[in-house]
Design an enzyme around this catalytic site. Sequence first.
Site, PDB file in Angstrom:
ATOM      1  CG  ASP A  17      -4.269   0.028  -1.849  1.00 38.15           C
ATOM      2  OD1 ASP A  17      -5.154  -0.820  -2.049  1.00 38.15           O
ATOM      3  OD2 ASP A  17      -3.765   0.218  -0.726  1.00 38.15           O
ATOM      4  CB  THR A  67      -3.652   3.978   2.387  1.00 40.18           C
ATOM      5  OG1 THR A  67      -3.288   2.623   2.100  1.00 40.18           O
ATOM      6  CG2 THR A  67      -4.426   4.563   1.234  1.00 40.18           C
ATOM      7  CG  PHE A 124     -13.535   9.028  15.183  1.00 41.39           C
ATOM      8  CD1 PHE A 124     -14.184   9.982  15.952  1.00 41.39           C
ATOM      9  CD2 PHE A 124     -13.212   9.345  13.862  1.00 41.39           C
ATOM     10  CE1 PHE A 124     -14.534  11.213  15.419  1.00 41.39           C
ATOM     11  CE2 PHE A 124     -13.553  10.572  13.317  1.00 41.39           C
ATOM     12  CZ  PHE A 124     -14.215  11.515  14.093  1.00 41.39           C
ATOM     13  CB  SER A 139      -0.922   0.035   1.218  1.00 50.25           C
ATOM     14  OG  SER A 139      -1.906  -0.949   1.115  1.00 50.25           O
ATOM     15  CD  GLU A 148      -7.009   3.362   3.443  1.00 49.62           C
ATOM     16  OE1 GLU A 148      -6.305   2.426   3.061  1.00 49.62           O
ATOM     17  OE2 GLU A 148      -6.811   3.955   4.516  1.00 49.62           O
ATOM     18  CG  HIS A 164      -3.688  -8.981   4.700  1.00 49.96           C
ATOM     19  ND1 HIS A 164      -2.805  -9.538   3.793  1.00 49.96           N
ATOM     20  CD2 HIS A 164      -3.569  -7.637   4.562  1.00 49.96           C
ATOM     21  CE1 HIS A 164      -2.191  -8.550   3.131  1.00 49.96           C
ATOM     22  NE2 HIS A 164      -2.642  -7.397   3.571  1.00 49.96           N
TER      23      HIS A 164
HETATM   24 ZN   LIG Z   1      -2.423  -5.356   2.848  1.00 49.62          ZN
END
Ligand SMILES: [Zn+2]
Length: 489
Positions: free
Chosen positions: A366, A181, A279, A118, A320, A329
Amino acid sequence: MRPIISFLFLLLNLSCTAIADSLLKKHWYQQGDRWLNDKVQFLEASIKTQSDTPDNAAAKNIILFIGDGMSITTLTAARIWQGQQQGLLGEEHFLHFETFPYTALIKTYNSNQQTPDSAGTMSAIMTGVKTRAGVISMGPEQDRTDCKGSAQHNQKTLLEWGYEQNFDTGIVTTARLTHATPAATYAHSPDRVWEGDYDRHLNAYWYGCDSIAKQLIEGAFPAGLDLALGGGASRLENYYDSFQQQFPAGHLLNNQRDLLEWNTATQPQSEDGPVLGVFSSEHMDFEMDRRREQPSLQQMTQKAIEYFEGRNKNYLLVIESARIDHAHHNGNAARALAETAMLADSVQLADDMTKDDDTLIIVTADHSHTFVMAGYPKRGNSILGISKNQKNEVVLANDGMPYTSLGYANGKASGRKESTEHFASSEDKNFHQEVGIALPLETHGSDDVALHAKGPGAYLFSGLMEQNEIFHTMLQALSRADMSAEDSQ
Ligand SMILES: [Zn+2]
């Protein structure tokens, strides 16, 4: 006697097949007219888009949505998932941005890796220069983790260009704000892992590379960044005092209530007061598990756009959906699809809140993942379910066990489970899809990703593009805005 029984069985079998067939045909015939209508509607929309969009249309604002790890298979499965949530068969559904008129395919490799990460990919999108995996918005000559003399390799990001050109600028993410990112939009670092002060390696201290957190609070905000919403208090809270000292008129938000009660029309009062919303301590929750104190991506999107639309300046906003990547993952399709659907709903909101003739909306990823969707499941087969054929029979693999249509080429080794009960839970949000090659974690994919675009300059995105071309294409869409501003003076 025997031939008669066989004959009766055959008859029974044939009539069952006939009933199943006729149900299916009824469905297809009912839809038959629609296929023709759809085709006409699609053409009408395309022709209208062409005639409505003059070549010199100027983009005033850009909203760039990134689905982290949102591969093309993720789009297909997520559209079916969202369609099925709405009671449809699923395949006929479109995610909101999949109705946008312009699309391109994007090559995602890093300057040193066939399969990218990324940091390198987002740096390419943000600076126009492909670079190495792990490096944040510095050129490809920069070695990862080597701080000495690294500042000379900094590449100006789209948002930094925006500060200079007097645009309002913002970043919204469901990851830590210091994660790769979002970091690539405002920071420069030889290593993506240097998020907080204590994450840095010794050579970063020695040669003076600041943490990404420090670059956000004491670099990007003073330089002109107007808004950052996301997670990552663990890296940022040391800098809250610094934020408030620098920007007495700034606005610091800590939870969903703070965000929803934020009156974007009156706060911050002054031009030099940016908005920082943090947050969660780490990444924000997955949408499926979201605790009430955290806002959704859609809520953050709404507030950010409301704020910028109310300020009457041109703006650049990057949003994003970070956790599609994390769910993949983990080999967990359910959360990846829910995150993608949330992104699609956020895009729809952005589209509703902005004008088609001044705001360019781009949605891309990405990089890809090893996520696959295969077998021959019947039309409308539950997207998270086990594969069933046209007769609604469970299809069995060579080992006599069922299988799901979703899976991963690699990832956490679960092995073929030896009980059918395992597959009975395939629609549970915690189900882990099966994997081909056992690895500690599922990896990114190397294949192209999609880009969808709408608004002024959207037509510039087409064909197969290098990822860094996205940056240059965005500037092109904006420079038209500058040119038309000069014309009108
Ligand atoms: Zn990744």
